[in-house]
Design a protein around this motif. Structure first.
Motif, PDB file in Angstrom:
ATOM      1  N   ALA A 115       0.818  -1.221   0.000  1.00  0.00           N
ATOM      2  CA  ALA A 115       0.000   0.000   0.000  1.00  0.00           C
ATOM      3  C   ALA A 115       0.851   1.270   0.000  1.00  0.00           C
ATOM      4  CB  ALA A 115      -0.982  -0.006   1.180  1.00  0.00           C
ATOM      5  N   ILE A 116       1.912   1.271  -0.813  1.00  0.00           N
ATOM      6  CA  ILE A 116       2.744   2.484  -0.898  1.00  0.00           C
ATOM      7  C   ILE A 116       2.964   2.876  -2.357  1.00  0.00           C
ATOM      8  CG2 ILE A 116       4.049   2.155   1.265  1.00  0.00           C
ATOM      9  CD1 ILE A 116       6.404   1.246  -0.630  1.00  0.00           C
ATOM     10  N   VAL A 117       3.184   4.167  -2.543  1.00  0.00           N
ATOM     11  CA  VAL A 117       3.649   4.682  -3.833  1.00  0.00           C
ATOM     12  C   VAL A 117       4.986   5.345  -3.524  1.00  0.00           C
ATOM     13  CG1 VAL A 117       3.141   6.092  -5.836  1.00  0.00           C
ATOM     14  CG2 VAL A 117       1.257   5.220  -4.451  1.00  0.00           C
ATOM     15  N   MET A 118       6.059   4.795  -4.068  1.00  0.00           N
ATOM     16  CA  MET A 118       7.400   5.311  -3.751  1.00  0.00           C
ATOM     17  C   MET A 118       8.040   5.827  -5.021  1.00  0.00           C
ATOM     18  SD  MET A 118      10.484   3.270  -1.814  1.00  0.00           S
ATOM     19  CE  MET A 118       9.776   3.232  -0.192  1.00  0.00           C
ATOM     20  N   ASP A 119       8.580   7.039  -4.954  1.00  0.00           N
ATOM     21  CA  ASP A 119       9.236   7.558  -6.156  1.00  0.00           C
ATOM     22  C   ASP A 119      10.716   7.827  -5.914  1.00  0.00           C
ATOM     23  OD1 ASP A 119       8.534  10.328  -4.927  1.00  0.00           O
ATOM     24  OD2 ASP A 119       9.749  10.803  -6.679  1.00  0.00           O
ATOM     25  N   GLY A 120      11.511   7.631  -6.973  1.00  0.00           N
ATOM     26  CA  GLY A 120      12.954   7.825  -6.861  1.00  0.00           C
ATOM     27  C   GLY A 120      13.658   7.536  -8.166  1.00  0.00           C
ATOM     28  N   ARG A 121      14.812   6.881  -8.051  1.00  0.00           N
ATOM     29  CA  ARG A 121      15.602   6.563  -9.247  1.00  0.00           C
ATOM     30  C   ARG A 121      15.828   5.060  -9.404  1.00  0.00           C
ATOM     31  NH1 ARG A 121      14.978  11.234  -8.548  1.00  0.00           N
ATOM     32  NH2 ARG A 121      16.119  13.013  -9.394  1.00  0.00           N
ATOM     33  N   ASP A 122      15.787   4.348  -8.253  1.00  0.00           N
ATOM     34  CA  ASP A 122      16.166   2.928  -8.238  1.00  0.00           C
ATOM     35  C   ASP A 122      15.101   2.082  -7.554  1.00  0.00           C
ATOM     36  OD1 ASP A 122      16.454   4.060  -5.757  1.00  0.00           O
ATOM     37  OD2 ASP A 122      18.293   2.987  -5.240  1.00  0.00           O
ATOM     38  N   ILE A 123      13.869   2.574  -7.522  1.00  0.00           N
ATOM     39  CA  ILE A 123      12.838   1.862  -6.739  1.00  0.00           C
ATOM     40  C   ILE A 123      12.466   0.542  -7.430  1.00  0.00           C
ATOM     41  CG2 ILE A 123      10.618   2.086  -5.538  1.00  0.00           C
ATOM     42  CD1 ILE A 123      12.863   4.201  -4.813  1.00  0.00           C
ATOM     43  N   GLY A 124      12.232   0.603  -8.730  1.00  0.00           N
ATOM     44  CA  GLY A 124      11.854  -0.621  -9.444  1.00  0.00           C
ATOM     45  C   GLY A 124      13.022  -1.558  -9.707  1.00  0.00           C
ATOM     46  N   THR A 125      14.240  -1.041  -9.624  1.00  0.00           N
ATOM     47  CA  THR A 125      15.403  -1.885  -9.935  1.00  0.00           C
ATOM     48  C   THR A 125      16.080  -2.447  -8.684  1.00  0.00           C
ATOM     49  OG1 THR A 125      16.688   0.159 -10.041  1.00  0.00           O
ATOM     50  CG2 THR A 125      16.008  -0.802 -12.149  1.00  0.00           C
ATOM     51  N   VAL A 126      16.175  -1.628  -7.615  1.00  0.00           N
ATOM     52  CA  VAL A 126      16.940  -2.041  -6.434  1.00  0.00           C
ATOM     53  C   VAL A 126      16.060  -2.176  -5.182  1.00  0.00           C
ATOM     54  CG1 VAL A 126      18.812  -1.364  -4.855  1.00  0.00           C
ATOM     55  CG2 VAL A 126      19.039  -0.919  -7.305  1.00  0.00           C
ATOM     56  N   VAL A 127      15.245  -1.174  -4.909  1.00  0.00           N
ATOM     57  CA  VAL A 127      14.508  -1.160  -3.634  1.00  0.00           C
ATOM     58  C   VAL A 127      13.397  -2.217  -3.651  1.00  0.00           C
ATOM     59  CG1 VAL A 127      13.251   0.276  -1.978  1.00  0.00           C
ATOM     60  CG2 VAL A 127      15.040   1.308  -3.368  1.00  0.00           C
ATOM     61  N   PHE A 128      12.567  -2.177  -4.697  1.00  0.00           N
ATOM     62  CA  PHE A 128      11.488  -3.165  -4.815  1.00  0.00           C
ATOM     63  C   PHE A 128      11.482  -3.779  -6.210  1.00  0.00           C
ATOM     64  CE2 PHE A 128       9.665  -0.397  -1.431  1.00  0.00           C
ATOM     65  CZ  PHE A 128       9.711  -1.343  -0.418  1.00  0.00           C
ATOM     66  N   PRO A 129      12.435  -4.684  -6.487  1.00  0.00           N
ATOM     67  CA  PRO A 129      12.466  -5.291  -7.823  1.00  0.00           C
ATOM     68  C   PRO A 129      11.220  -6.134  -8.109  1.00  0.00           C
ATOM     69  CG  PRO A 129      14.267  -6.122  -6.436  1.00  0.00           C
ATOM     70  CD  PRO A 129      13.534  -5.102  -5.627  1.00  0.00           C
ATOM     71  N   SER A 130      10.481  -6.501  -7.046  1.00  0.00           N
ATOM     72  CA  SER A 130       9.256  -7.288  -7.267  1.00  0.00           C
ATOM     73  C   SER A 130       7.995  -6.452  -7.157  1.00  0.00           C
ATOM     74  CB  SER A 130       9.166  -8.433  -6.254  1.00  0.00           C
ATOM     75  OG  SER A 130      10.361  -9.129  -6.198  1.00  0.00           O
ATOM     76  N   ALA A 131       8.107  -5.136  -7.209  1.00  0.00           N
ATOM     77  CA  ALA A 131       6.910  -4.284  -7.121  1.00  0.00           C
ATOM     78  C   ALA A 131       5.904  -4.708  -8.184  1.00  0.00           C
ATOM     79  CB  ALA A 131       7.300  -2.818  -7.309  1.00  0.00           C
ATOM     80  N   GLU A 132       4.635  -4.679  -7.808  1.00  0.00           N
ATOM     81  CA  GLU A 132       3.584  -5.139  -8.730  1.00  0.00           C
ATOM     82  C   GLU A 132       3.423  -4.193  -9.919  1.00  0.00           C
ATOM     83  OE1 GLU A 132       3.334  -5.036  -5.451  1.00  0.00           O
ATOM     84  OE2 GLU A 132       2.662  -7.014  -4.780  1.00  0.00           O
ATOM     85  N   LEU A 133       3.671  -2.890  -9.687  1.00  0.00           N
ATOM     86  CA  LEU A 133       3.562  -1.931 -10.797  1.00  0.00           C
ATOM     87  C   LEU A 133       4.766  -0.992 -10.780  1.00  0.00           C
ATOM     88  CD1 LEU A 133       2.042  -0.641 -13.153  1.00  0.00           C
ATOM     89  CD2 LEU A 133       0.746   0.726 -11.505  1.00  0.00           C
ATOM     90  N   LYS A 134       5.449  -0.935 -11.926  1.00  0.00           N
ATOM     91  CA  LYS A 134       6.619  -0.058 -12.042  1.00  0.00           C
ATOM     92  C   LYS A 134       6.392   0.904 -13.200  1.00  0.00           C
ATOM     93  CE  LYS A 134       9.747  -3.803 -10.763  1.00  0.00           C
ATOM     94  NZ  LYS A 134      10.912  -4.603 -11.185  1.00  0.00           N
ATOM     95  N   ILE A 135       6.614   2.176 -12.912  1.00  0.00           N
ATOM     96  CA  ILE A 135       6.448   3.186 -13.963  1.00  0.00           C
ATOM     97  C   ILE A 135       7.769   3.932 -14.097  1.00  0.00           C
ATOM     98  CG2 ILE A 135       5.207   5.291 -14.637  1.00  0.00           C
ATOM     99  CD1 ILE A 135       2.848   4.166 -12.915  1.00  0.00           C
TER     100      ILE A 135
END
Ligand code: DC
Length: 229
Positions: A129-149
């Motif tokens: 239940a979070i929306v996290m923005d940055g530079r490496d969120i989909g690659t390093v922080v949450f590589p298994s995030a359900e939705l990556k933009i």
């Protein structure tokens, strides 16, 4: 519908935080601006004379001080505005000033700083239940995030937007200076060894150069509906 993690990465001044915040409000999710965390760590380093006049950072000193840096992201109970606290002090405004903007890329290049902040970001996402923005969120922080933009816009469009924002705040600058700062930050973000800015293979690309905020929201809400299990 199950709660998910939404990871939003992209270039600076693309409107990532505004977009992420609007999505979080629509879904009742927590919004986490990781850029603000790197900015707060930079402010700490500047206040403790760990950033030299030439922009270099005293790596060993800052690494040793990391356990002393407590960063909290919260909300003002009355206005609902997002707030950033550094060791309990509200630094929301100060982390946006030019001094921090000029040094943050150098601080966020350091592996120890990234490890420290990434661990905190991962802990924040444990309940989803979070929306996290940055530079490496989909690659390093949450590589298994359900939705990556992955957000982008042309450097010219981003510079125009940032220039208008700064002028509205009364900051004296030129469009040329703003664009050169953006291009410089892009280069540092893309080329650092640890956690460089890059689109995750499974991220959906959003080029918002010619899209309004409403159009982006309509686009993302459709995507969320088709993603949530
Ligand atoms: O999103 P922003 O422009 O406020 O971010 C400030 C700086 O922090 C930017 O130069 C890149 C860095 N940053 C990072 O390296 N990794 C993140 N996850 C978020 C920001």
């Amino acid at each position: 519908m199950n709660d998910i993690i939404i990871a939003i990465d992209g270039y600076s001044s693309c409107g990532k935080s505004t977009f992420a915040k609007a999505i979080s409000e629509r879904l009742g999710y927590t919004f986490i601006d990781t850029g603000a965390m790197y900015r707060a760590a930079t402010l700490y380093a500047m206040r403790h004379n760990m950033v030299s006049a030439d922009g270099s950072v005293k790596r060993e000193e800052l690494t040793a001080a990391l356990p002393l840096i407590s960063i909290r992201l919260g909300r003002d109970a009355q206005s609902g505005e997002s707030k950033v606290f550094l060791n309990g002090e509200d630094v929301t405004e100060e982390i946006r000033l030019a001094g921090v903007s000029g040094s943050v890329s150098r601080v966020s290049e350091l592996a120890a700083v990234r490890e420290h902040l990434v661990a905190q970001q991962q802990a924040m996402g444990q309940g989803k239940a979070i929306v996290m923005d940055g530079r490496d969120i989909g690659t390093v922080v949450f590589p298994s995030a359900e939705l990556k933009i992955f957000m982008t816009a042309s450097p010219e469009v981003r510079a125009q937007r940032r220039y208008r924002e700064l002028r509205a705040k009364g900051v004296k600058t030129s469009l040329c200076e703003v664009e050169s700062n953006i291009r410089q930050r892009d280069a540092i973000d893309e080329n650092r060894t640890v956690g460089p800015l890059r689109k995750a293979d499974d991220a959906v690309l959003l080029d918002n150069s010619h899209m309004s905020v409403d159009e982006q929201m309509e686009w993302v809400m459709k995507l969320i509906t088709s993603t949530r299990p």
